[in-house]
Scaffold this active site. Sequence first.
Site, mmCIF file in Angstrom:
data_model
loop_
_atom_site.group_PDB
_atom_site.id
_atom_site.type_symbol
_atom_site.label_atom_id
_atom_site.label_comp_id
_atom_site.label_asym_id
_atom_site.label_seq_id
_atom_site.Cartn_x
_atom_site.Cartn_y
_atom_site.Cartn_z
ATOM 1 N N TYR A 78 0.859 -1.187 0.000
ATOM 2 C CA TYR A 78 0.000 0.000 0.000
ATOM 3 C C TYR A 78 0.888 1.228 0.000
ATOM 4 O O TYR A 78 1.888 1.289 0.720
ATOM 5 C CB TYR A 78 -0.885 0.001 1.255
ATOM 6 N N ASP A 97 9.399 3.103 -0.629
ATOM 7 C CA ASP A 97 8.368 3.763 0.168
ATOM 8 C C ASP A 97 8.621 3.379 1.621
ATOM 9 O O ASP A 97 8.228 2.296 2.069
ATOM 10 C CB ASP A 97 6.978 3.334 -0.300
ATOM 11 N N LYS A 106 4.604 9.243 8.585
ATOM 12 C CA LYS A 106 4.473 8.626 9.919
ATOM 13 C C LYS A 106 5.493 9.147 10.938
ATOM 14 O O LYS A 106 5.333 10.251 11.439
ATOM 15 C CB LYS A 106 4.448 7.102 9.769
#
Length: 427
Positions: free
Chosen positions: A144, A239, A267
Amino acid sequence: MNITKSISLFQEAQTVFPGGVNSPVRAFRAVGGQPLFIQRGEGAYLFDADGNRYIDYVLSWGPLITGHAHPDVVKAIQEAALMGTSYGAPSPLEIELAKSIMDFMPNIEMIRFVNSGTEATMSALRLARAYTRREKIIKFDGCYHGHADMLLVQAGSGVATLGLPDSPGVPSTVAADTLVANFNDLESVEALFKKWPDQIAAVIVEPVAGNMGVVPPLPGFLEGLRSLTTQHGTVLIFDEVMTGFRVHKGGAQTLYNIKPDLTTLGKVIGGGLPVGAYGGRREIMQLVAPAGPMYQAGTLSGNPLAMSAGIAALSLIREEKCWEKLEQAAGRLEAGIGEAAKRAGVPIQQTRVGTMFTTFFSETKPVDWNTVKAADKIQFGKFFQKMLENGVYLAPSQFEAGFISILHTDEIIEKTLEAAMEAFRTC
Ligand SMILES: *Cc1c(COP(=O)(O)O)cnc(C)c1O
């Protein structure tokens, strides 16, 4: 467990938010029951609206590596707020956070701050396309990268195929440029390069997959991606929105010693406030406006509150042995869960890299989305509910990573293991 207030809040929330939430994973649909409404977080704990306390292993889905409301982070935000909450002009805080990130990840030679992981990946892909003047991208089944159109693409089963949109509203023309390969399967990547020679702008990968549950790269996989992309003049994007500061202080690129062309972050770098970033090779980053022609902008990008929270969080991680102790705690948790499952006779597969871990209720070793899918969701749901009853808050899905923070003490981990022992016996 009394959750009366959460129940009535959820009813009310459903009248104003689709499904009662502002991000789908929060709705508990994969485990049954309903979401808890949270009143506050403190250290390793979450407190719901009814006053129940939980040991938190979700940590806002990864960002809170320093735990909830860490005094240093809170102080940084308070002090920043007194100086004004947004300027729409450059501030020294942006340079400070950028330098701090680059210390941990020397492959990042230049960086651009954005407001979320989604923005980071979509911008990095635009940049890779601008740099290569190509349009197709490769992503991996089960990875994702946020909810941008071109990344919401489902994979065909087994064999790598042309992407089909994973959501209505994603134009098929956009999805058609997203090619999907199998995680840990270099041949599936090679086949795509063979089929579309000189057309692939970027390969984007979670270097340790976290969004199908934790699936580490097999030896040679990331190295293979590096050499294939170099060979084809394709931009390799790691990523590291989740893995950054989580699998290693310096992310997966440091842990496995691979140099991606671009890295996306989010994050942890926001210390619990909304931040994303993309960065990498200077030659590529120089294409970003206003240095170059690739346009990308943001009203609140580099926001001083968010920068300050990120700076505070990263300086805590930089403290002597901080991260190492955190990883050891994750190791103890993993070992204890393994032991508890064994004693209860429940077959599980454990995966952990640094401070990210998953317990799969499965007899199949998870190496890609197909093997991950073999896990028993029903059994996980029972385990999840029992843990919740016993005061442990896990991610409400079998296919997610768990996280710990520097405020998860030995005693808290011990309490978690007691709960796990009981939960395994009942599921
Ligand atoms: C969470 C995540 C994103 C998306 O970040 P948001 O801040 O939720 O937009 C992208 N990539 C990975 C690997 C993630 O884990």
